[in-house]
Design a protein around this motif. Structure first.
Motif, PDB file in Angstrom:
ATOM      1  N   GLN A 177      53.957  97.778  50.263  1.00 51.74           N
ATOM      2  CA  GLN A 177      54.081  96.429  50.050  1.00 51.74           C
ATOM      3  C   GLN A 177      53.540  95.590  51.215  1.00 51.74           C
ATOM      4  O   GLN A 177      52.782  94.451  51.148  1.00 51.74           O
ATOM      5  N   ALA A 178      54.607  95.893  52.349  1.00 56.38           N
ATOM      6  CA  ALA A 178      54.369  95.175  53.491  1.00 56.38           C
ATOM      7  C   ALA A 178      52.837  95.383  54.046  1.00 56.38           C
ATOM      8  O   ALA A 178      52.227  94.436  54.465  1.00 56.38           O
ATOM      9  N   ASN A 182      50.131  92.267  54.301  1.00 57.11           N
ATOM     10  CA  ASN A 182      49.581  91.984  55.618  1.00 57.11           C
ATOM     11  C   ASN A 182      48.037  92.001  55.517  1.00 57.11           C
ATOM     12  O   ASN A 182      47.362  91.064  55.656  1.00 57.11           O
ATOM     13  N   HIS A 200      57.288  88.071  40.566  1.00 53.77           N
ATOM     14  CA  HIS A 200      58.468  87.599  40.114  1.00 53.77           C
ATOM     15  C   HIS A 200      59.388  87.626  41.246  1.00 53.77           C
ATOM     16  O   HIS A 200      60.734  87.277  41.011  1.00 53.77           O
ATOM     17  N   LEU A 202      60.752  86.233  44.755  1.00 55.36           N
ATOM     18  CA  LEU A 202      60.555  84.945  45.506  1.00 55.36           C
ATOM     19  C   LEU A 202      60.460  85.137  47.055  1.00 55.36           C
ATOM     20  O   LEU A 202      59.537  84.449  47.291  1.00 55.36           O
ATOM     21  N   PRO A 203      61.185  86.192  47.571  1.00 52.86           N
ATOM     22  CA  PRO A 203      60.700  86.468  48.889  1.00 52.86           C
ATOM     23  C   PRO A 203      59.308  86.851  49.182  1.00 52.86           C
ATOM     24  O   PRO A 203      58.731  86.347  50.149  1.00 52.86           O
ATOM     25  N   VAL A 204      58.540  87.606  48.323  1.00 54.23           N
ATOM     26  CA  VAL A 204      56.987  87.917  48.262  1.00 54.23           C
ATOM     27  C   VAL A 204      56.178  86.526  48.281  1.00 54.23           C
ATOM     28  O   VAL A 204      55.460  86.476  49.083  1.00 54.23           O
ATOM     29  N   GLY A 206      57.610  83.534  48.932  1.00 56.93           N
ATOM     30  CA  GLY A 206      58.080  82.701  50.015  1.00 56.93           C
ATOM     31  C   GLY A 206      57.034  83.202  51.195  1.00 56.93           C
ATOM     32  O   GLY A 206      56.774  82.311  52.112  1.00 56.93           O
ATOM     33  N   HIS A 207      56.856  84.527  51.511  1.00 57.71           N
ATOM     34  CA  HIS A 207      55.857  84.875  52.314  1.00 57.71           C
ATOM     35  C   HIS A 207      54.404  84.685  52.429  1.00 57.71           C
ATOM     36  O   HIS A 207      53.802  84.557  53.479  1.00 57.71           O
ATOM     37  N   LEU A 229      61.808  75.820  49.452  1.00 53.18           N
ATOM     38  CA  LEU A 229      62.326  77.076  49.014  1.00 53.18           C
ATOM     39  C   LEU A 229      63.001  77.917  50.070  1.00 53.18           C
ATOM     40  O   LEU A 229      64.314  78.193  49.655  1.00 53.18           O
ATOM     41  N   ARG A 230      62.533  77.849  51.210  1.00 53.54           N
ATOM     42  CA  ARG A 230      63.306  78.524  52.201  1.00 53.54           C
ATOM     43  C   ARG A 230      64.782  77.789  52.402  1.00 53.54           C
ATOM     44  O   ARG A 230      65.540  78.360  52.996  1.00 53.54           O
ATOM     45  N   LEU A 242      67.448  81.555  40.419  1.00 54.77           N
ATOM     46  CA  LEU A 242      66.570  82.809  40.821  1.00 54.77           C
ATOM     47  C   LEU A 242      66.584  82.854  42.088  1.00 54.77           C
ATOM     48  O   LEU A 242      66.803  83.886  42.639  1.00 54.77           O
ATOM     49  N   ALA A 245      69.687  84.741  42.726  1.00 54.52           N
ATOM     50  CA  ALA A 245      69.568  86.063  42.561  1.00 54.52           C
ATOM     51  C   ALA A 245      68.872  87.052  43.232  1.00 54.52           C
ATOM     52  O   ALA A 245      69.110  88.216  43.724  1.00 54.52           O
ATOM     53  N   ALA A 248      70.955  85.877  48.226  1.00 58.33           N
ATOM     54  CA  ALA A 248      72.165  86.158  48.753  1.00 58.33           C
ATOM     55  C   ALA A 248      72.799  87.244  47.885  1.00 58.33           C
ATOM     56  O   ALA A 248      72.517  87.584  46.760  1.00 58.33           O
TER      57      ALA A 248
END
Lengths: 254, 304, 284
Positions: A177-178, A182, A200, A202-204, A206-207, A229-230, A242, A245, A248
């Motif tokens: 994925q990384a 990239n 689905h 959020l970190p992805v 957000g990135h 968001l961050r 979301l 979940a 944290a």
């Protein structure tokens, strides 16, 4: 000027009593060169928006403008497909099992009427970091990440301006994925692409994205930028759930 | 690592270097899978033998299949010069069987060319286009399916006149509907897949999608199905022959031979039994081969 | 004594190009604890879970010095005895509930059937116990769920039903192979919390197989990290983020994080030496 402008979009499947409203009254706009995310859980209608834009979901109402041009119904012309391309979620399902990488890319180039196919196939493979070694392989001879690279190369073949990304890494391992994320970041910088990305995760989002819309059961509940968001400054309760979940580590239950 | 590769290694590579190489490599892998299946190889062996027999019939056959010798009629098995005996007109049964393989192959080849292609065309168009096209094509298919096969073939032959060509046509006309149904069912699954969506997003026309993307995936299961159906087709041809509506005397068609032998079946059983055994052997061979081909061609069954 | 002792386990698949070794000589033990097995696809983690239950289909082969369940070597058992082990002593929850439940049978009938298979009781008793089981996995109106068909329940609900069914015979060990990968994030934790509670209450051993490092560190006591069929690192789950092996570190760093934005994600560069290094022992 905005590249994608969506207002009051409704998408439904089926007719009469079987009608399912997958998207209801969605509105957002994506600027040229921006990367915009659509987040939600399964069944929230986020992928359906992409399918409505591309004409794969023909039953919709509302207004969808791509680069200032309004779309209608489920028919799209060649110029549209030159401008807008899509990368699908599951690289195991988005490549024809009997077509080699070479066939997939050559056909796409041929369909877009691009000359000098042989050289273009080679440069496309280089673009997505695969190289000529992979050219004559069949999908079953490739790993998931390699397949997704082929799918991205196919989407890039017609030199589009907009890339619709439907959970492009959800079927892949995190290390792969990384790599794919990239690659997408690099390609966007190189070709000045506009991204509309569904996930689905959020970190992805957000990135990858500058702004995002959060969807729940067919409706957009919140549009926010990635800074908010961050900083966990979500307005809507669902977004906060979301976030909780996916960020944290939850409290131990015992 | 040494740079020299054996042919086998070259063919088994996972990194083909050209289009031809890739194609040969996948063919070779399919062949290896098939070769691992003893029963399928047995079937293939019989069929190769059948083709050779048909090709070299004049060289192999000990007698002319049409020459009658009434003084030598109904000789039993193993009589001198006639290992399978002679029929009611004194013709050598072995020679007739050997020449008959030509007719069987002719029928099988023609039916195998006409029926699946018609079925594929109807089924994929119906499945891909959908809507009223689908409704009309499938209702027509249903009508054909609703008739008993042999009865429908009989009706066609009765209308067209008896003869091998008409028998082939009649059998093909009754054989295509199951292929159409199968091709449609497959098309419906394939149509919904991401790789078809992807090529639609490149602006490919429906004709191109059907012929380049859907057909290659339907064809493999069709081939399997056709090989499995071959037995039925041979039997249908034999059935028409038996009823006197297929190949006409004196042609040594196997079904017609059984029909002729029927009259003496109680006293001279071999006259009908030998062509019966020939039909049985070839049908079995096709079935065994079809089963093996399924492992090679059908992506759902084969890959592990 | 340990619940489960695995010693020098190999899983091999002969192919035309030679023998593929999916699991290469790993050893670990499981007490009454929650053991996580993490790795990427192809690392052999799922094969390990299946090998314990001897669920590797031929031509695949399982080789091990021993796989001992409370001292009894499972490799010595007949297929018939193995079926009893699978049903009553070790249970397994698979990734997608859609494929684990029979689509043409009501959920209630399936649970009751599972219960009746292991207990000689009447239908009424089985029904009562089934309702209790559904209640135990936090299904609010068990009566309705009992009457439903599998396609009428959501993914999260389906997975909870599966967990309920797997726990009916009171197994000593539960193997959960990516039990929540098919579920939405908000449902994932709920399902895992339920599984966690049940496992703790009953003092069972849990083997939790997953690709998700965060989830594993949260829900397990001990973690085995697998790479190319071997265990490259063993650590306590709460210390996973201080793991030392470059592979584990690479996996952790390649995840995008909301709290640490980066222009580029770290890419794992694989060292061939990792797959050559001997397996780390996973004994407690």
């Amino acid at each position: 000027m905005s590249m994608i402008e969506i207002e009051g979009l409704n998408v439904w499947f089926g007719h009469g009593p079987d009608r399912v409203d997958a998207v209801r009254g969605a509105s957002f706009s994506v600027a040229r060169g921006e990367s915009f995310g659509l987040v939600g859980e399964s069944g929230s209608g986020k992928s359906t928006i992409l399918r409505a834009i591309t004409g794969l979901a023909p039953d919709w109402s509302g207004r969808v403008d791509i680069d200032g041009q309004a779309l209608a119904g489920g028919k799209r012309d060649r110029a549209f497909f030159r401008k807008v391309q899509m990368v699908f979620q599951d690289p195991y399902a988005s490549l024809h099992p009997r077509h080699s990488v070479d066939q997939v890319l050559s056909e796409t180039l041929h369909l877009h009427g691009i000359p000098d196919i042989d050289a273009r196939v080679r440069s496309l493979l280089d673009d997505v970091g695969l190289g000529g070694r992979f050219r004559f392989r069949y999908p079953h001879q490739l790993s998931g990440g390699q397949r997704q690279r082929v799918a991205i190369a196919r989407a890039l073949a017609g030199e589009p301006e907009i890339l619709l990304l439907d959970e492009p890494t959800s079927a892949l391992d995190v290390s792969v994925q990384a790599e794919i994320l990239n690659l997408l970041t690099d390609l966007r910088a190189e070709h000045g692409l506009t991204y509309l990305m569904v996930s689905h995760d959020l970190p992805v989002i957000g990135h990858m994205c500058d702004r995002l819309a959060v969807m729940k059961s067919g409706e957009i509940v919140e549009v926010m930028d990635v800074g908010a968001l961050r900083a966990m400054r979500a307005e809507h309760e669902y977004t906060r759930d979301l976030l909780a979940a996916s960020v944290a580590p939850g409290p131990h239950s015992a | 690592m040494s740079e020299t590769l054996t042919l086998r290694q070259w063919l088994l590579t996972d990194e083909p270097t050209s289009r031809r190489h890739a194609r040969l490599a996948s063919l070779y892998k399919g062949w290896l899978t098939l070769r691992g299946n003893t029963m399928a190889m047995f079937g293939l062996g019989i069929l190769v033998a059948l083709v050779l027999m048909a090709l070299f019939a004049p060289l192999i056959a000990p007698h002319d299949p049409y020459v009658q010798n009434l003084g030598n009629r109904l000789q039993p098995l193993g009589s001198p010069g006639h290992p399978f005996g002679t029929d009611s007109l004194g013709r050598d049964i072995l020679s007739r069987l050997i020449y008959g393989s030509r007719i069987t192959l002719y029928i099988v080849t023609l039916v195998a060319l006409i029926a699946p292609v018609a079925g594929l065309l109807v089924g994929t168009v119906a499945g891909y286009v959908g809507g009223w096209v689908d409704v009309i094509l499938m209702r027509v298919t249903d009508i054909f399916l609703a008739f008993p096969r042999l009865v429908l073939a009989l009706a066609f032959v009765a209308a067209l006149g008896a003869g091998i060509e008409n028998a082939v046509l009649a059998i093909s006309l009754t054989a295509w509907p199951p292929y159409a149904r199968m091709a449609r069912a497959e098309t419906l699954t394939i149509r919904a897949s991401d790789y078809i969506s992807a090529v639609r997003l490149q602006g490919a026309s429906p004709v191109r999608i059907i012929t380049r993307h859907i057909w290659p995936l339907c064809i493999s299961s069709l081939i399997v199905r056709v090989t499995l159906d071959m037995a039925g087709i041979i039997l249908a041809a034999a059935g028409l022959g038996f009823l006197g509506l297929g190949a006409q005397p004196p042609s040594p068609e196997w079904g017609a031979m059984i029909s002729e032998g029927r009259r003496f079946i109680l006293d001279h059983w071999w006259v009908a039994t030998m062509p019966g055994l020939a039909i049985f052997t070839v049908s079995l061979a096709f079935n065994l081969l079809g089963d093996g081909l399924r492992d090679v061609l059908d992506p759902k069954e084969g890959s592990q | 004594m340990n619940l489960l002792d695995v010693e020098n386990l190999w899983v091999k698949f002969p192919t035309r190009q030679g023998v593929v070794e999916a699991v290469r000589g790993i050893s670990f033990s499981l007490g009454r604890e929650r053991l996580g097995i993490v790795g990427e696809s192809g690392s052999g983690k799922s094969m390990t879970g299946r090998a314990i239950l001897r669920l590797i289909r031929p031509p695949g082969m399982i080789e091990a010095d021993r796989i001992a369940l409370e001292g009894q070597n499972l490799l010595d058992l007949s297929e018939k005895d193995m079926r009893t082990v699978r049903g009553e002593r070790i249970s397994m929850v698979m990734q997608d509930p859609k494929f684990s439940l029979n689509p043409v049978m009501r959920v209630g009938d399936q649970i009751m059937e599972a219960y009746l298979l292991h207990n000689k009781v009447g239908k009424a008793e089985a029904r009562k116990r089934s309702l209790e089981m559904l209640d135990a996995v936090s299904i609010r109106d068990p009566e309705r769920v009992m009457r439903a068909y599998p396609h009428e329940v959501s993914g999260g609900m389906g997975q909870r039903i599966m967990i309920a069914m797997m726990l009916i015979p009171n197994p000593q060990i539960l193997i959960a192979d990516e039990p929540t990968s098919a579920l939405d994030v908000s449902v994932q934790r709920q399902v895992l919390n339920i599984m966690d509670d049940l496992v703790k209450q009953r003092g069972m051993g849990l083997i939790f197989i997953s690709h998700d490092l965060n989830l594993v560190s949260e829900f397990c006591d001990r973690v085995l990290i697998m790479y190319a069929g071997r265990i490259v690192e063993v650590c306590d789950a709460d210390k996973l983020h201080q793991a030392t092996h470059p592979y584990t570190r690479g996996l952790l760093n390649s995840l995008p994080r909301l709290d640490q934005p980066r222009a580029k994600l770290e890419v794992l560069s694989r060292d061939p030496a990792w797959s050559e290094a001997p397996s780390v022992g996973g004994r407690a």
